[in-house]
Design an enzyme around this catalytic site. Structure first.
Site, short mmCIF file in Angstrom:
data_model
loop_
_atom_site.label_atom_id
_atom_site.label_comp_id
_atom_site.label_asym_id
_atom_site.label_seq_id
_atom_site.Cartn_x
_atom_site.Cartn_y
_atom_site.Cartn_z
N GLU A 180 55.39 19.68 -39.01
CA GLU A 180 54.96 19.38 -40.37
C GLU A 180 56.13 18.91 -41.24
O GLU A 180 55.99 18.02 -42.07
CB GLU A 180 54.29 20.60 -41.00
CG GLU A 180 52.90 20.88 -40.47
CD GLU A 180 51.96 19.71 -40.66
OE1 GLU A 180 51.96 19.12 -41.77
OE2 GLU A 180 51.23 19.38 -39.71
N CYS A 193 40.97 5.26 -41.81
CA CYS A 193 40.95 5.00 -43.26
C CYS A 193 42.38 4.69 -43.71
O CYS A 193 42.99 5.40 -44.50
CB CYS A 193 40.38 6.20 -44.01
SG CYS A 193 40.02 5.86 -45.76
N CYS A 225 36.22 0.27 -41.95
CA CYS A 225 35.03 0.83 -42.61
C CYS A 225 33.79 0.73 -41.73
O CYS A 225 32.88 1.57 -41.81
CB CYS A 225 34.79 0.15 -43.95
SG CYS A 225 36.11 0.44 -45.16
N CYS A 249 33.50 3.83 -39.71
CA CYS A 249 33.73 5.07 -40.43
C CYS A 249 32.50 5.97 -40.43
O CYS A 249 31.40 5.55 -40.80
CB CYS A 249 34.14 4.75 -41.87
SG CYS A 249 34.42 6.21 -42.88
#
Length: 355
Positions: free
Chosen positions: A39, A194, A201, A204
């Site tokens: 992270e 995205c 799209c 999606c």
């Protein structure tokens, strides 16, 4: 009676099961230490860039205790080239605090996590969700982009009022199980589908009720930060080589750009460079070879570095007795934490490095 539509989280999890990333090195095994390290490395850095650095880093520091026991120079050497070096310094300090305060383990507590340097709200949530399956939201750049489009949220996502709204939405979408998968799903969805430019799209799973798509606003969301041109500055970097082929390195100050890394001495003007040269080296300042300019862009400004190269110089006594100034043998350069453009400069001189 028609079936209830699947929730935001359910659709993301179904997408993740067949299209998400399941073979990232920090997922096998997925320990708190490895999740935390990943992270931190992934802050402002893409997965494909992080992966080889992660593998090398855990090869040298396989446990939190190993990281805490290392010197800062050893840590920076493994981080060298990954950029944003404050992350490495914070990681090192945090590891030592875990040894001092938490029995050598990363704490499974939100407040204790964000008290460690380098860990903010989103990173703490990502660690807790992925390492222990705890129900915490994340809000990195990928998640902000997905939420602003899905909900049609205008305004720069890092503005306090907009970010507060996005945090509330992120919290509202949390599932009650599979938190590790859901957290990874959000990041993967934003990074691979995205995307900032040319989002897919048509593929999606959220398209049926995505406000941005339905209102034709995909390209305008998320709203860009109000911009202004980056300022520029120039610097001379002094590349001095002695008769043994060693390079004169100077440690950067403990704060600021490239803090605590070894680098080449720097000056803003030839007058300053000449004074520094006379104080530390014996030779002809005007005999330097001017090398090609090295441009480098930071978050807040652009730096144009102009290297000056001297060969077979001798040093004055001050060099040998200064902890922040040293001659480094060619073989040592690979094991030192050097800024990426400086390492690139040295790597571009085959005769110097014996390549």
């Amino acid at each position: 009676m028609s079936a209830m539509p699947e929730t935001f989280a359910q659709r993301l999890l179904e997408w993740f099961d067949h299209s998400g990333r399941h073979d990232l090195p920090w997922q096998h095994p997925r320990t708190p230490y490895r999740v935390w390290l990943a992270e931190i490395m992934l802050q402002q850095t893409q997965v494909k860039t992080v992966m080889p650095y992660f593998e090398r880093f855990v090869g040298v520091f396989p446990t939190l205790a190993d990281l805490a026991a290392a010197s800062l120079d050893q840590v920076l050497a493994q981080w060298s080239g990954l950029g944003y070096y404050a992350r490495a310094r914070n990681l090192h300090v945090a590891a030592r605090r875990c040894v001092e305060l938490h029995g050598g383990d990363l704490p499974r507590d939100f407040d204790a996590l964000i008290a460690l340097p380098g860990i903010g709200r989103s990173t703490a949530g990502a660690i807790l969700a992925q390492a222990w399956g705890d129900r915490f939201a994340i809000l990195d750049g990928n998640v902000k982009r997905v939420l602003t489009r899905y909900h049609g949220i205008a305004g720069w996502p890092n503005a306090p009022a907009v970010e507060k709204e996005l945090w509330a939405l992120a919290q509202s979408h949390l599932p009650h199980s599979r938190m590790a998968d859901y957290t990874q799903a959000q990041m993967d969805f934003g990074a691979t589908l995205c995307t900032r430019q040319n989002p897919a799209c048509m593929l999606c799973v959220l398209s049926s009720d995505c406000v941005a798509l339905n209102e034709g606003r995909v390209e305008e969301l998320p709203t860009s930060r109000p911009g202004k041109p980056l300022p520029e500055r120039t610097a001379l970097v002094l590349l001095a080589e002695n008769a043994a082929g060693e390079i004169l390195l100077q440690r950067r100050p403990p704060t600021g750009i490239w803090a605590s890394l070894w680098s080449l001495p720097e000056a803003e003007t030839h007058e300053q460079a000449r004074v520094w040269f006379s104080a530390h080296l014996q030779g002809d300042y005007d005999g330097a070879e001017a090398l090609a300019e090295i441009p480098h862009t930071f978050t807040h400004y652009r730096l144009r570095m102009h290297p000056l190269h001297w060969r077979t110089l001798a040093a004055r006594d001050a060099v040998r007795d200064n902890d922040d100034l040293r001659w480094a043998a060619r073989a040592e350069l690979v094991s030192l934490g050097l800024p990426a453009p400086i390492r690139k400069l040295l790597g571009g001189l085959p005769a110097l490095l014996g390549e």
